[in-house]
Design a protein around this motif. Structure first.
Motif, short mmCIF file in Angstrom:
data_model
loop_
_atom_site.label_atom_id
_atom_site.label_comp_id
_atom_site.label_asym_id
_atom_site.label_seq_id
_atom_site.Cartn_x
_atom_site.Cartn_y
_atom_site.Cartn_z
N ALA A 41 0.83 -1.21 0.00
CA ALA A 41 0.00 0.00 0.00
C ALA A 41 0.86 1.26 0.00
O ALA A 41 0.54 2.24 -0.68
N CYS A 42 1.97 1.23 0.75
CA CYS A 42 2.83 2.41 0.84
C CYS A 42 3.48 2.75 -0.50
O CYS A 42 3.47 3.90 -0.94
N ILE A 43 4.05 1.73 -1.15
CA ILE A 43 4.76 2.00 -2.40
C ILE A 43 3.79 2.34 -3.53
O ILE A 43 4.11 3.13 -4.43
N THR A 44 2.58 1.77 -3.47
CA THR A 44 1.57 2.10 -4.48
C THR A 44 1.19 3.58 -4.37
O THR A 44 1.08 4.28 -5.38
N GLN A 45 1.02 4.04 -3.14
CA GLN A 45 0.71 5.46 -2.92
C GLN A 45 1.88 6.34 -3.33
O GLN A 45 1.70 7.42 -3.90
N TRP A 46 3.10 5.89 -3.05
CA TRP A 46 4.30 6.64 -3.42
C TRP A 46 4.40 6.81 -4.93
O TRP A 46 4.68 7.90 -5.44
N PHE A 47 4.16 5.73 -5.66
CA PHE A 47 4.28 5.77 -7.12
C PHE A 47 3.22 6.65 -7.77
O PHE A 47 3.35 7.03 -8.93
N ALA A 48 2.16 6.95 -7.04
CA ALA A 48 1.15 7.85 -7.58
C ALA A 48 1.71 9.26 -7.73
O ALA A 48 1.19 10.08 -8.49
N GLN A 49 2.81 9.54 -7.00
CA GLN A 49 3.44 10.86 -7.05
C GLN A 49 4.72 10.87 -7.89
O GLN A 49 4.99 11.83 -8.61
N GLN A 50 5.51 9.78 -7.79
CA GLN A 50 6.78 9.75 -8.51
C GLN A 50 7.23 8.30 -8.73
O GLN A 50 7.00 7.45 -7.88
N GLN A 51 7.86 8.04 -9.86
CA GLN A 51 8.24 6.69 -10.25
C GLN A 51 9.72 6.43 -9.95
O GLN A 51 10.52 6.09 -10.83
N ILE A 52 10.10 6.57 -8.69
CA ILE A 52 11.47 6.30 -8.28
C ILE A 52 11.46 5.59 -6.93
O ILE A 52 10.49 5.68 -6.18
N VAL A 59 15.15 4.73 -10.82
CA VAL A 59 13.87 4.67 -11.52
C VAL A 59 13.26 3.28 -11.37
O VAL A 59 13.92 2.26 -11.63
N VAL A 60 12.02 3.22 -10.95
CA VAL A 60 11.29 1.96 -10.80
C VAL A 60 9.79 2.26 -10.87
O VAL A 60 9.35 3.34 -10.48
N THR A 61 9.02 1.33 -11.39
CA THR A 61 7.57 1.52 -11.51
C THR A 61 6.85 0.39 -10.79
O THR A 61 7.45 -0.62 -10.40
N LEU A 62 5.56 0.55 -10.66
CA LEU A 62 4.73 -0.45 -9.98
C LEU A 62 4.82 -1.80 -10.68
O LEU A 62 4.82 -2.85 -10.03
N ALA A 63 4.92 -1.78 -12.00
CA ALA A 63 4.98 -3.03 -12.77
C ALA A 63 6.27 -3.80 -12.51
O ALA A 63 6.34 -5.01 -12.74
N HIS A 64 7.31 -3.11 -12.04
CA HIS A 64 8.60 -3.75 -11.80
C HIS A 64 8.65 -4.49 -10.46
O HIS A 64 9.54 -5.32 -10.25
N LEU A 65 7.75 -4.18 -9.56
CA LEU A 65 7.81 -4.76 -8.22
C LEU A 65 7.58 -6.27 -8.25
O LEU A 65 6.86 -6.79 -9.10
N ARG A 66 8.16 -6.96 -7.28
CA ARG A 66 8.02 -8.41 -7.19
C ARG A 66 7.91 -8.80 -5.72
O ARG A 66 8.25 -8.01 -4.82
N PRO A 67 7.46 -10.02 -5.43
CA PRO A 67 7.37 -10.46 -4.03
C PRO A 67 8.75 -10.51 -3.38
O PRO A 67 9.76 -10.74 -4.05
N VAL A 68 8.77 -10.31 -2.08
CA VAL A 68 10.04 -10.40 -1.36
C VAL A 68 10.47 -11.86 -1.28
O VAL A 68 9.65 -12.77 -1.42
N PRO A 69 11.75 -12.14 -1.04
CA PRO A 69 12.23 -13.52 -0.95
C PRO A 69 11.53 -14.30 0.17
O PRO A 69 11.06 -13.72 1.15
N ARG A 70 11.51 -15.61 0.03
CA ARG A 70 10.85 -16.46 1.01
C ARG A 70 11.45 -16.30 2.40
O ARG A 70 10.73 -16.32 3.40
#
Length: 201
Positions: A41-52, A59-70
């Protein structure tokens, strides 16, 4: 938003904290290159303002995110957390991965569905029970049923009226066809067919 750190027993590893909200990671996701982890939720809200990345500004976008390691998910799941309903009297402390199942059945949950035991049996959130009035509820139920009955009676009356109109139209059509037959003897078979149908009715 992450979980409040003060709800956990013992020290929480800094790697398990969200750099945006400073809480313990909730539904964590990770940036692909720098591998910084954030609450979803935090990073989704962050990316609404800036893609870094909020940590190293890459530079990173919402589409680049992945699950954290096991291993990180396992570390999070083993943390001991107090119940959300601690302020309502719950003293339970449990593993983070057991929290949601506990909340569904927690007897201190003010929104847990309960049934009225005073007579009406209505199911409602626990915190609404003290202000519940069985008589008012039952009156409301009766009024709703009366409204439904009234609506059904109107529908039946409308259908009866439509049926009467249709029967009248059929009789007029039959009379019209008889008049045509009297003017044209060749339509005898048509009249016989009509009379046969009348017998069947």
């Amino acid at each position: 938003m992450g979980y409040d750190v003060t709800r956990f027993q013992g020290e929480v590893d800094e790697d398990l904290l969200c750099p945006i909200c400073s809480g313990v990671l909730e539904e964590p996701v990770q940036a692909p290159h720098c591998e910084h982890a954030f609450c979803n939720a935090c990073i989704t809200q962050w990316f609404a303002q800036q893609q870094i990345c909020p940590v190293d500004r890459t530079v990173v976008t919402l589409a680049h995110l992945r699950p954290v390691p096991r291993i990180m998910r396992n570390m999070l799941s083993k943390l001991q957390i107090s119940c959300d309903n601690a302020s309502f009297g719950c003293t339970a402390t449990l593993r983070l991965d057991q929290l949601q199942s506990h909340l569904k059945d927690c007897e201190h949950n003010p929104k847990r569905p309960v049934n009225c035991e005073e007579g009406c049996g209505l199911e409602m959130p626990k915190d609404e029970l003290p202000n519940h009035n069985c008589i008012k509820h039952l009156r409301s139920v009766v009024q709703q049923q009366q409204t439904k009955v009234s609506d059904l009676e109107k529908t039946v009356a409308e259908h009866k009226h439509q049926l009467g109109e249709q029967k009248r139209d059929i009789q007029l059509l039959k009379a019209y066809m008889r008049a045509i037959r009297s003017a044209n003897p060749n339509l005898q078979n048509l009249e016989e067919s009509i009379e046969y149908n009348e017998i069947l009715e």
